[in-house]
Write a protein that holds these residues in place. Structure first.
Motif, PDB file in Angstrom:
ATOM      1  N   GLU A  21     -31.022  44.804  53.673  1.00  0.00           N
ATOM      2  CA  GLU A  21     -30.419  46.301  53.739  1.00  0.00           C
ATOM      3  C   GLU A  21     -29.689  46.431  55.519  1.00  0.00           C
ATOM      4  O   GLU A  21     -28.759  46.694  54.942  1.00  0.00           O
ATOM      5  N   GLU A  29     -26.005  47.807  44.620  1.00  0.00           N
ATOM      6  CA  GLU A  29     -26.743  49.269  43.834  1.00  0.00           C
ATOM      7  C   GLU A  29     -28.273  49.304  42.795  1.00  0.00           C
ATOM      8  O   GLU A  29     -29.477  49.130  43.037  1.00  0.00           O
ATOM      9  N   GLU A  81     -32.035  49.002  44.329  1.00  0.00           N
ATOM     10  CA  GLU A  81     -33.173  49.732  43.029  1.00  0.00           C
ATOM     11  C   GLU A  81     -33.980  49.249  43.289  1.00  0.00           C
ATOM     12  O   GLU A  81     -35.715  48.999  43.016  1.00  0.00           O
ATOM     13  N   ASN A 101     -36.887  49.461  45.717  1.00  0.00           N
ATOM     14  CA  ASN A 101     -37.526  50.206  45.562  1.00  0.00           C
ATOM     15  C   ASN A 101     -38.632  49.790  44.887  1.00  0.00           C
ATOM     16  O   ASN A 101     -40.078  49.942  45.005  1.00  0.00           O
ATOM     17  N   ASP A 122     -38.613  53.525  50.240  1.00  0.00           N
ATOM     18  CA  ASP A 122     -37.506  53.431  49.516  1.00  0.00           C
ATOM     19  C   ASP A 122     -36.597  54.190  49.886  1.00  0.00           C
ATOM     20  O   ASP A 122     -36.228  55.549  50.345  1.00  0.00           O
ATOM     21  N   LYS A 123     -35.012  53.716  48.935  1.00  0.00           N
ATOM     22  CA  LYS A 123     -34.100  54.639  49.742  1.00  0.00           C
ATOM     23  C   LYS A 123     -33.207  55.078  48.238  1.00  0.00           C
ATOM     24  O   LYS A 123     -33.515  54.304  47.096  1.00  0.00           O
ATOM     25  N   ASP A 124     -32.491  55.684  48.443  1.00  0.00           N
ATOM     26  CA  ASP A 124     -31.545  56.329  47.351  1.00  0.00           C
ATOM     27  C   ASP A 124     -29.616  54.884  47.095  1.00  0.00           C
ATOM     28  O   ASP A 124     -29.677  55.251  47.848  1.00  0.00           O
ATOM     29  N   PRO A 125     -30.058  54.270  46.045  1.00  0.00           N
ATOM     30  CA  PRO A 125     -28.920  53.576  45.681  1.00  0.00           C
ATOM     31  C   PRO A 125     -28.151  53.965  45.519  1.00  0.00           C
ATOM     32  O   PRO A 125     -27.033  53.009  46.205  1.00  0.00           O
ATOM     33  N   LYS A 126     -27.817  55.129  45.250  1.00  0.00           N
ATOM     34  CA  LYS A 126     -25.927  55.772  45.206  1.00  0.00           C
ATOM     35  C   LYS A 126     -25.843  56.312  46.417  1.00  0.00           C
ATOM     36  O   LYS A 126     -25.082  55.436  46.951  1.00  0.00           O
ATOM     37  N   ALA A 127     -26.586  56.330  47.437  1.00  0.00           N
ATOM     38  CA  ALA A 127     -26.323  57.218  48.529  1.00  0.00           C
ATOM     39  C   ALA A 127     -26.520  55.485  49.229  1.00  0.00           C
ATOM     40  O   ALA A 127     -25.243  56.245  50.398  1.00  0.00           O
ATOM     41  N   TYR A 128     -27.169  55.171  49.352  1.00  0.00           N
ATOM     42  CA  TYR A 128     -26.640  53.996  50.296  1.00  0.00           C
ATOM     43  C   TYR A 128     -25.630  53.556  49.652  1.00  0.00           C
ATOM     44  O   TYR A 128     -25.261  52.467  50.808  1.00  0.00           O
ATOM     45  N   LYS A 169     -22.629  53.971  48.604  1.00  0.00           N
ATOM     46  CA  LYS A 169     -21.589  55.132  49.423  1.00  0.00           C
ATOM     47  C   LYS A 169     -21.611  55.097  50.289  1.00  0.00           C
ATOM     48  O   LYS A 169     -20.532  55.342  51.303  1.00  0.00           O
TER      49      LYS A 169
END
Length: 172
Positions: A51, A76, A80, A83, A159-165, A167
């Motif tokens: 990442e 993305e 996910e 996570n 965990d990371k927010d996939p959409k925010a990552y 973006k």
């Protein structure tokens, strides 16, 4: 060194460690716990290194490998997956080592990780090899290896927010 080969080598190590756990007698809690701790550290530091070093650059140069339509889709989905691997890995530690529940949690983590590795090998790694020079793959491999050496005992799983990552790492 080549970051795509480092990732593949670690995938092989992860598969080996899961296999070792499957072959140890359930009553040997010391061996099971030691190998699980090593595997959990590797899973967490591996995901974090990808990442930090691999996926941001893939977002810049990739176009989609294998059955992925774009580097953004590959990335993305990978976040996910990471996570899911982190969450299933954390679930293992909620059960007594060697118990039926512990082995069930190990199996769920193995399944999540196996699915991710197959997809990453088919998509992201292929895409990266097609678009990154050998020099760049070497330079990223050095950073990747350094990070993992500095975090050989693992990292805090977050965990990371996939959409925010996606973006945040999308090329301008």
């Amino acid at each position: 060194m080549d970051i795509t080969q480092l990732i593949l080598d670690e995938h092989a190590e992860q598969r080996k460690l899961f296999s070792q756990i499957e072959q140890i007698d359930r009553s040997d809690k010391a061996a099971l716990g030691a190998i699980w701790n090593r595997l959990k550290s590797l899973l967490d530091s591996h995901a974090e290194a990808e990442e930090r070093f691999f996926y941001p650059r893939l977002m810049e140069i990739g176009t989609g490998g294998g059955d992925a339509d774009s580097a953004a889709e590959e990335t993305e989905d990978a976040i996910e997956d990471h996570n899911d691997i982190r969450d299933t890995g954390e679930a293992v530690d909620k059960h007594p080592i060697g118990s039926d529940e512990w082995f069930e949690a190990i199996n769920k983590c193995n399944e999540a990780n196996s699915d991710h590795m197959a997809e990453e090998e088919r998509q992201g790694l292929t895409d990266f090899r097609r678009h990154a020079s050998l020099e760049e793959r070497h330079a990223l491999a050095v950073r990747f290896a350094q990070f993992e050496a500095e975090h050989r005992m693992g990292v805090k799983p977050v965990d990371k927010d996939p959409k925010a990552y996606v973006k945040e790492h999308a090329p301008d």
